[in-house]
Design a protein around this motif. Structure first.
Motif, PDB file in Angstrom:
ATOM      1  N   ALA A 159       0.837  -1.208   0.000  1.00  0.00           N
ATOM      2  CA  ALA A 159       0.000   0.000   0.000  1.00  0.00           C
ATOM      3  C   ALA A 159       0.875   1.262   0.000  1.00  0.00           C
ATOM      4  N   LEU A 160       1.958   1.234   0.752  1.00  0.00           N
ATOM      5  CA  LEU A 160       2.870   2.369   0.789  1.00  0.00           C
ATOM      6  C   LEU A 160       3.489   2.605  -0.588  1.00  0.00           C
ATOM      7  N   LYS A 161       3.883   1.535  -1.255  1.00  0.00           N
ATOM      8  CA  LYS A 161       4.486   1.708  -2.582  1.00  0.00           C
ATOM      9  C   LYS A 161       3.481   2.294  -3.570  1.00  0.00           C
ATOM     10  N   ARG A 162       2.205   1.917  -3.462  1.00  0.00           N
ATOM     11  CA  ARG A 162       1.171   2.531  -4.311  1.00  0.00           C
ATOM     12  C   ARG A 162       1.072   4.027  -4.007  1.00  0.00           C
ATOM     13  N   GLU A 163       1.077   4.352  -2.722  1.00  0.00           N
ATOM     14  CA  GLU A 163       1.002   5.752  -2.303  1.00  0.00           C
ATOM     15  C   GLU A 163       2.198   6.545  -2.829  1.00  0.00           C
ATOM     16  N   LEU A 164       3.372   5.962  -2.777  1.00  0.00           N
ATOM     17  CA  LEU A 164       4.574   6.636  -3.281  1.00  0.00           C
ATOM     18  C   LEU A 164       4.525   6.796  -4.798  1.00  0.00           C
ATOM     19  N   ARG A 165       4.024   5.784  -5.494  1.00  0.00           N
ATOM     20  CA  ARG A 165       3.869   5.883  -6.964  1.00  0.00           C
ATOM     21  C   ARG A 165       2.979   7.072  -7.315  1.00  0.00           C
ATOM     22  N   GLU A 166       1.880   7.201  -6.586  1.00  0.00           N
ATOM     23  CA  GLU A 166       0.942   8.298  -6.846  1.00  0.00           C
ATOM     24  C   GLU A 166       1.549   9.657  -6.507  1.00  0.00           C
ATOM     25  N   ALA A 167       2.483   9.690  -5.581  1.00  0.00           N
ATOM     26  CA  ALA A 167       3.110  10.950  -5.159  1.00  0.00           C
ATOM     27  C   ALA A 167       4.291  11.353  -6.036  1.00  0.00           C
ATOM     28  N   LEU A 168       4.757  10.472  -6.905  1.00  0.00           N
ATOM     29  CA  LEU A 168       5.932  10.777  -7.728  1.00  0.00           C
ATOM     30  C   LEU A 168       5.809  12.084  -8.507  1.00  0.00           C
ATOM     31  N   PRO A 169       4.688  12.352  -9.185  1.00  0.00           N
ATOM     32  CA  PRO A 169       4.603  13.619  -9.918  1.00  0.00           C
ATOM     33  C   PRO A 169       4.764  14.844  -9.015  1.00  0.00           C
ATOM     34  N   LEU A 170       4.274  14.745  -7.789  1.00  0.00           N
ATOM     35  CA  LEU A 170       4.413  15.857  -6.848  1.00  0.00           C
ATOM     36  C   LEU A 170       5.867  16.027  -6.426  1.00  0.00           C
ATOM     37  N   ALA A 171       6.521  14.915  -6.137  1.00  0.00           N
ATOM     38  CA  ALA A 171       7.939  14.972  -5.762  1.00  0.00           C
ATOM     39  C   ALA A 171       8.762  15.559  -6.908  1.00  0.00           C
ATOM     40  N   ASP A 172       8.463  15.134  -8.120  1.00  0.00           N
ATOM     41  CA  ASP A 172       9.189  15.661  -9.280  1.00  0.00           C
ATOM     42  C   ASP A 172       8.953  17.163  -9.432  1.00  0.00           C
ATOM     43  N   ARG A 173       7.708  17.585  -9.267  1.00  0.00           N
ATOM     44  CA  ARG A 173       7.368  19.007  -9.420  1.00  0.00           C
ATOM     45  C   ARG A 173       8.109  19.868  -8.402  1.00  0.00           C
ATOM     46  N   LEU A 174       8.293  19.349  -7.194  1.00  0.00           N
ATOM     47  CA  LEU A 174       8.987  20.104  -6.153  1.00  0.00           C
ATOM     48  C   LEU A 174      10.498  19.870  -6.158  1.00  0.00           C
ATOM     49  N   GLY A 175      10.978  19.035  -7.072  1.00  0.00           N
ATOM     50  CA  GLY A 175      12.412  18.774  -7.164  1.00  0.00           C
ATOM     51  C   GLY A 175      12.947  17.891  -6.053  1.00  0.00           C
ATOM     52  N   LEU A 176      12.089  17.017  -5.536  1.00  0.00           N
ATOM     53  CA  LEU A 176      12.497  16.127  -4.451  1.00  0.00           C
ATOM     54  C   LEU A 176      13.038  14.814  -5.006  1.00  0.00           C
ATOM     55  N   GLY A 177      13.782  14.111  -4.178  1.00  0.00           N
ATOM     56  CA  GLY A 177      14.326  12.816  -4.572  1.00  0.00           C
ATOM     57  C   GLY A 177      13.219  11.789  -4.795  1.00  0.00           C
ATOM     58  N   ARG A 178      13.528  10.833  -5.656  1.00  0.00           N
ATOM     59  CA  ARG A 178      12.595   9.749  -5.932  1.00  0.00           C
ATOM     60  C   ARG A 178      12.936   8.557  -5.048  1.00  0.00           C
ATOM     61  N   PRO A 179      11.945   7.774  -4.696  1.00  0.00           N
ATOM     62  CA  PRO A 179      12.223   6.588  -3.875  1.00  0.00           C
ATOM     63  C   PRO A 179      13.241   5.665  -4.559  1.00  0.00           C
ATOM     64  N   PRO A 180      14.215   5.178  -3.808  1.00  0.00           N
ATOM     65  CA  PRO A 180      15.279   4.335  -4.379  1.00  0.00           C
ATOM     66  C   PRO A 180      14.913   2.851  -4.428  1.00  0.00           C
ATOM     67  N   VAL A 181      13.625   2.549  -4.399  1.00  0.00           N
ATOM     68  CA  VAL A 181      13.170   1.165  -4.452  1.00  0.00           C
ATOM     69  C   VAL A 181      12.194   1.037  -5.602  1.00  0.00           C
ATOM     70  N   PRO A 182      12.042  -0.177  -6.166  1.00  0.00           N
ATOM     71  CA  PRO A 182      11.066  -0.344  -7.239  1.00  0.00           C
ATOM     72  C   PRO A 182       9.645  -0.136  -6.706  1.00  0.00           C
ATOM     73  N   LEU A 183       8.869   0.648  -7.441  1.00  0.00           N
ATOM     74  CA  LEU A 183       7.504   0.930  -7.015  1.00  0.00           C
ATOM     75  C   LEU A 183       6.466   0.233  -7.884  1.00  0.00           C
ATOM     76  N   ASP A 184       6.923  -0.616  -8.785  1.00  0.00           N
ATOM     77  CA  ASP A 184       5.992  -1.306  -9.678  1.00  0.00           C
ATOM     78  C   ASP A 184       5.124  -2.291  -8.897  1.00  0.00           C
ATOM     79  N   GLU A 185       3.996  -2.623  -9.501  1.00  0.00           N
ATOM     80  CA  GLU A 185       3.086  -3.583  -8.880  1.00  0.00           C
ATOM     81  C   GLU A 185       3.755  -4.948  -8.789  1.00  0.00           C
ATOM     82  N   GLU A 186       3.496  -5.633  -7.707  1.00  0.00           N
ATOM     83  CA  GLU A 186       4.015  -6.988  -7.536  1.00  0.00           C
ATOM     84  C   GLU A 186       2.862  -7.970  -7.565  1.00  0.00           C
ATOM     85  N   PRO A 187       3.135  -9.190  -7.994  1.00  0.00           N
ATOM     86  CA  PRO A 187       2.046 -10.186  -8.046  1.00  0.00           C
ATOM     87  C   PRO A 187       1.517 -10.520  -6.684  1.00  0.00           C
TER      88      PRO A 187
END
Length: 102
Positions: free
Chosen positions: A74-102
């Protein structure tokens, strides 16, 4: 099965930061404040590089308790959704894969 101690807290802290990011990005005045964005970026980076990577480490080793595993997904989904905001503010991206897992 119980996982490593402190994992639930790590997940909660990173999740709280993701919610704080959404609040910061939604407030035009705050998101234009270089000082406020900078202060948040320090906390954000620390959480991503410390707490989040720690959770990912135990996740990859298969050592998370089932409830922690669900919370981490659930946290990784939340971080995926927040990526555009982090990018817009020039913040670092999470250093872990955020893709969906089976």
């Amino acid at each position: 099965m119980s996982g490593p101690p402190g994992i639930a807290r790590d997940i909660a802290l990173v999740g709280a930061a993701a919610r704080e990011l959404r609040e910061l990005a939604a407030d035009p005045e705050r998101s234009r404040s270089g000082e406020e964005v900078y202060d948040f970026s320090i906390r954000w980076g620390t959480l991503l590089m410390g707490r989040l990577q720690r959770v990912e480490h135990y996740h990859r080793r298969g050592e998370l308790a089932p409830e922690d595993e669900r919370a981490y997904r659930a946290l990784k989904r939340e971080l995926r959704e927040a990526l555009p905001l982090a990018d817009r503010l020039g913040l670092g991206r999470p250093p872990v894969p955020l893709d969906e897992e089976p």
